[in-house]
Design an enzyme around this catalytic site. Structure first.
Site, PDB file in Angstrom:
ATOM      1  CG  ASN A   9      -1.735   1.215   1.394  1.00  0.00           C
ATOM      2  OD1 ASN A   9      -1.824   2.033   0.470  1.00  0.00           O
ATOM      3  ND2 ASN A   9      -2.345   1.375   2.555  1.00  0.00           N
ATOM      4  CD1 TRP A  10       3.393   1.043  -2.846  1.00  0.00           C
ATOM      5  CD2 TRP A  10       3.217   2.063  -4.824  1.00  0.00           C
ATOM      6  NE1 TRP A  10       3.993   0.244  -3.788  1.00  0.00           N
ATOM      7  CE2 TRP A  10       3.907   0.843  -5.016  1.00  0.00           C
ATOM      8  CE3 TRP A  10       3.002   2.881  -5.944  1.00  0.00           C
ATOM      9  CZ2 TRP A  10       4.374   0.416  -6.265  1.00  0.00           C
ATOM     10  CZ3 TRP A  10       3.458   2.469  -7.183  1.00  0.00           C
ATOM     11  CH2 TRP A  10       4.134   1.243  -7.337  1.00  0.00           C
ATOM     12  CE  LYS A  11      -0.058   3.117   4.797  1.00  0.00           C
ATOM     13  NZ  LYS A  11       0.047   3.161   6.251  1.00  0.00           N
ATOM     14  CG  HIS A  97      -5.710   1.652   5.167  1.00  0.00           C
ATOM     15  ND1 HIS A  97      -5.207   2.655   5.967  1.00  0.00           N
ATOM     16  CD2 HIS A  97      -4.736   0.732   5.041  1.00  0.00           C
ATOM     17  CE1 HIS A  97      -3.959   2.340   6.299  1.00  0.00           C
ATOM     18  NE2 HIS A  97      -3.650   1.188   5.756  1.00  0.00           N
ATOM     19  CD  GLU A  99      -2.800   5.291   6.813  1.00  0.00           C
ATOM     20  OE1 GLU A  99      -2.807   5.303   5.574  1.00  0.00           O
ATOM     21  OE2 GLU A  99      -1.913   4.694   7.474  1.00  0.00           O
ATOM     22  CD  GLU A 169      -3.127  -2.455   7.378  1.00  0.00           C
ATOM     23  OE1 GLU A 169      -1.982  -2.608   6.907  1.00  0.00           O
ATOM     24  OE2 GLU A 169      -3.833  -1.476   7.109  1.00  0.00           O
ATOM     25  N   GLY A 175       2.794   2.414  10.774  1.00  0.00           N
ATOM     26  CA  GLY A 175       3.695   3.548  10.613  1.00  0.00           C
ATOM     27  C   GLY A 175       4.411   3.944  11.887  1.00  0.00           C
ATOM     28  CB  SER A 215       5.642  -1.564  11.886  1.00  0.00           C
ATOM     29  OG  SER A 215       5.213  -0.242  12.174  1.00  0.00           O
ATOM     30  N   GLY A 236       3.089  -1.154   4.232  1.00  0.00           N
ATOM     31  CA  GLY A 236       3.050   0.270   3.910  1.00  0.00           C
ATOM     32  C   GLY A 236       4.431   0.775   3.550  1.00  0.00           C
ATOM     33  N   GLY A 237       5.097   1.434   4.500  1.00  0.00           N
ATOM     34  CA  GLY A 237       6.385   2.083   4.260  1.00  0.00           C
ATOM     35  C   GLY A 237       7.404   1.227   3.521  1.00  0.00           C
TER      36      GLY A 237
HETATM   37  P1  13P Z   1       3.280   0.551   7.588  1.00  0.00           P
HETATM   38  O1  13P Z   1       3.790  -0.740   7.011  1.00  0.00           O
HETATM   39  O2  13P Z   1       3.965   1.760   7.057  1.00  0.00           O
HETATM   40  O3  13P Z   1       3.187   0.493   9.074  1.00  0.00           O
HETATM   41  O4  13P Z   1       1.750   0.685   7.052  1.00  0.00           O
HETATM   42  C1  13P Z   1       0.898  -0.386   7.204  1.00  0.00           C
HETATM   43  C2  13P Z   1      -0.329  -0.127   6.430  1.00  0.00           C
HETATM   44  O5  13P Z   1      -1.142   0.714   6.791  1.00  0.00           O
HETATM   45  C3  13P Z   1      -0.546  -0.862   5.183  1.00  0.00           C
HETATM   46  O6  13P Z   1      -1.833  -0.678   4.695  1.00  0.00           O
END
Ligand code: 13P
Length: 253
Positions: A9-11, A97, A99, A169, A175, A215, A236-237
């Site tokens: 997930n590149w957000k 998600h 967020e 999640e 994050g 994470s 994510g990251g």
């Molecule tokens: P991180 O891997 O950056 O913690 O993000 C997780 C995430 O929200 C994937 O959708």
């Protein structure tokens, strides 16, 4: 047998150049694994979906959207429908998600409509669930995840739910660098699978892939994947770095 699934997930990151390059690199360097041993999907921002989908069209990498609107078309300024996403080569959607739940304010009811619209539109939704730190500290994890799962899948038949992947999640792990331990992940994945068996049947529960997100790094992915009910990872990251994401894919395959 559930095939492992690693999703990136590149957000709200990347640009035209970096999104296409990242997707190409992931596709080329994972080509011997993807499809046979593992499912891999990337979720770029909406504006780069088309170019990323084209860049990886000859590979086995799938492309997904980070969100979708539930109406098929019309006066919904700024929104994107399932048929539009399908039209440009998307296979998956992320629904609910954390967020979108906690920054944008999406409700279980809205997320349920997005899951349903994804399936009706021929897309495969990944329904995200997970508790806040305050909810975990108050021993409400099971209650929160149960509510999000039941409401997110409300009104959907067993056949429709067979198109769904679940992602657990925990919000406190996203994050933050604070990954859930593999035991904490396993505990909740087990709750989710038992709930699916209760809501539908044991066959559906056994076949549904449940991903962990929060994470995830190349350093903890293998340990998380060693758990019996962790079927994949929503990254994510670390999915923004081709080497890290490829290392996670290899560890999961
Ligand atoms: P991180 O891997 O950056 O913690 O993000 C997780 C995430 O929200 C994937 O959708």
């Amino acid at each position: 047998m559930r095939k492992p699934f690693v999703a990136g997930n590149w957000k709200m990151n990347t640009d035209t150049h970096t999104s296409v390059n990242l997707a190409r690199r992931v596709a080329s360097d994972s080509s011997e694994l993807v499809g046979h041993n593992i499912t891999v999907a990337v979720f770029p921002p909406f504006v780069y979906l088309h170019s990323v989908a084209q860049a990886v069209s000859a590979s086995n990498i799938a492309v997904g959207a980070q969100d979708v609107y539930f109406e098929p078309k019309g006066a919904f300024t700024g929104e994107i429908s399932a048929s539009m996403l399908k039209d440009i080569g998307c296979i998956y959607t992320l629904c609910g998600h954390s967020e979108r739940r906690h920054v944008i304010g999406e409700t279980d009811e809205l997320i349920n409509k997005k899951v349903a619209a994804s399936i009706s539109g021929g897309l495969l939704p990944i329904l995200c669930v997970g508790e806040l730190l305050s909810e975990r500290d108050a021993s409400k994890t099971e209650e929160v995840v149960t509510r999000q799962l039941k409401n997110g899948l409300a009104g959907l038949s067993t056949e429709k739910v067979s198109a769904v992947t679940i992602a657990y999640e925990p919000v406190w792990a996203i994050g933050t660098g604070r990954t859930a331990t593999s035991q904490q992940a396993q505990e909740v994945h087990d709750i989710v699978r038992k709930l699916l068996a209760e809501m539908y049947d044991s066959e559906l529960a056994e076949e549904t892939r449940i991903l962990y997100g929060g994470s995830v790094t190349p350093g903890n992915s293998a340990e998380l994947m060693s758990q019996p009910d962790v079927d994949g990872l929503l990254v994510g990251g670390a999915s923004l770095n081709a080497d890290d994401f490829l290392a996670i894919i290899r560890s999961a395959a």
